[in-house]
Design an enzyme around this catalytic site. Structure first.
Site, short mmCIF file in Angstrom:
data_model
loop_
_atom_site.label_atom_id
_atom_site.label_comp_id
_atom_site.label_asym_id
_atom_site.label_seq_id
_atom_site.Cartn_x
_atom_site.Cartn_y
_atom_site.Cartn_z
N GLU A 154 -13.63 -65.00 76.99
CA GLU A 154 -12.56 -65.97 77.27
C GLU A 154 -11.63 -65.44 78.37
O GLU A 154 -11.20 -66.18 79.25
CB GLU A 154 -11.72 -66.23 76.01
CG GLU A 154 -12.42 -67.05 74.95
CD GLU A 154 -11.49 -67.38 73.78
OE1 GLU A 154 -10.28 -67.55 73.98
OE2 GLU A 154 -11.99 -67.44 72.64
N HIS A 195 -11.18 -73.08 74.70
CA HIS A 195 -11.66 -73.38 73.36
C HIS A 195 -12.84 -72.45 73.04
O HIS A 195 -13.74 -72.28 73.87
CB HIS A 195 -12.10 -74.85 73.28
CG HIS A 195 -12.49 -75.25 71.88
ND1 HIS A 195 -11.56 -75.44 70.89
CD2 HIS A 195 -13.70 -75.43 71.32
CE1 HIS A 195 -12.19 -75.75 69.77
NE2 HIS A 195 -13.49 -75.76 70.00
N ASP A 209 -10.11 -81.69 72.41
CA ASP A 209 -11.21 -80.86 72.95
C ASP A 209 -12.29 -81.69 73.66
O ASP A 209 -13.48 -81.36 73.61
CB ASP A 209 -11.86 -80.04 71.81
CG ASP A 209 -10.86 -79.06 71.19
OD1 ASP A 209 -9.96 -78.61 71.90
OD2 ASP A 209 -11.00 -78.76 69.99
N ALA A 257 -7.26 -83.74 77.51
CA ALA A 257 -7.22 -85.21 77.49
C ALA A 257 -6.72 -85.64 76.11
O ALA A 257 -6.62 -84.82 75.19
CB ALA A 257 -8.61 -85.75 77.76
C1 GAR Z 1 -8.76 -67.91 71.30
O1 GAR Z 1 -10.01 -67.56 70.79
C2 GAR Z 1 -8.75 -69.35 71.76
O2 GAR Z 1 -9.96 -69.78 72.32
C3 GAR Z 1 -8.48 -70.06 70.46
O3 GAR Z 1 -7.52 -69.26 69.81
C4 GAR Z 1 -7.69 -67.91 70.21
C5 GAR Z 1 -6.37 -67.39 70.70
O4 GAR Z 1 -6.43 -66.02 70.97
N1 GAR Z 1 -8.03 -71.41 70.69
C6 GAR Z 1 -8.32 -72.42 69.90
O5 GAR Z 1 -8.98 -72.31 68.90
C7 GAR Z 1 -7.74 -73.73 70.35
N2 GAR Z 1 -8.37 -74.81 69.67
P1 GAR Z 1 -5.24 -65.31 71.76
O6 GAR Z 1 -3.94 -65.75 71.07
O7 GAR Z 1 -5.50 -63.85 71.57
O8 GAR Z 1 -5.30 -65.74 73.19
#
Ligand code: GAR
Length: 192
Positions: A179, A114, A150, A146
């Site tokens: 990330e 997240h 989040d 869970a």
């Molecule tokens: C990432 O920043 C991830 O943390 C977010 O979406 C993006 C996906 O990037 N996830 C959320 O917001 C989930 N609530 P990616 O498709 O390049 O991995």
């Protein structure tokens, strides 16, 4: 989480909805010897997810469950996961909320990344909310999934500074870079 025994990697599915940069990063990592997981399946809730291209690129099975009524198709996803002997799920930019029933079936075996320092900014638009609130720091969190959105147990978190010149796009880019590192560190932490 069960400890790693022997050389068998844990069969993992990655769920996506979009670009799939985290997916790509996890697949690449899964191929190195020290990785505790193998990526055996990519699940998407939309055929528009750009990240689906990594299925062909890395020769991983993919399945699209494109339906407005996502809850009804969870049953089919569960059947597929069973058929493919999937034991672990990484949510990577997956923008659907899994039901309690689904989560219970994979209790403690689903993790998510997240883009905020949870418990701050659950849900969407995390970066613009952090900037609008004039926060000094932003970041990302890997956590167990869970029933409450989040809110599962945090595995790892990475904090970064928000600078005066940051906007939500520049911040998203900086956080995404972190990330990629954090997701792999969390997987290693879980299985070591
Ligand atoms: C990432 O920043 C991830 O943390 C977010 O979406 C993006 C996906 O990037 N996830 C959320 O917001 C989930 N609530 P990616 O498709 O390049 O991995």
């Amino acid at each position: 989480m069960e400890k790693l025994t022997g050389l068998k990697k844990i069969k993992t599915a990655v769920f996506i909805s979009g670009t799939g940069s985290n997916l790509k990063n996890i697949i690449k990592f899964s191929k190195i010897k020290k990785s505790p997981i193998s990526v055996d399946l990519i699940v998407s809730n939309t055929n528009k997810a750009k990240g689906l291209s990594f299925a062909d690129q890395f020769n991983v099975k993919k399945k699209i469950f494109d339906s407005k009524n996502f809850k009804n198709i969870e049953k089919n996803i569960l059947l597929l996961l069973k058929k493919e002997k999937i034991k672990f799920i990484c949510l990577a930019g997956f923008m659907k909320i899994l039901s309690k029933h689904f989560i219970k079936k994979f209790d403690g075996k689903i993790i998510n990344i997240h883009p905020s320092l949870l418990p701050k900014y659950k849900g969407l638009n995390t970066h613009s909310r952090a900037i609008n609130n004039k926060d000094k720091f932003a970041g990302c969190t890997v956590h167990y999934v869970a029933a409450k959105l989040d809110s599962g147990k945090i595995i790892l978190q990475k904090k970064i500074k928000i600078t005066a010149s940051d906007n939500s796009a520049s911040l998203a880019k900086k956080v995404l870079k972190q990330e990629h590192k954090l997701y792999l560190a969390a997987i290693m932490k879980i299985f070591s």
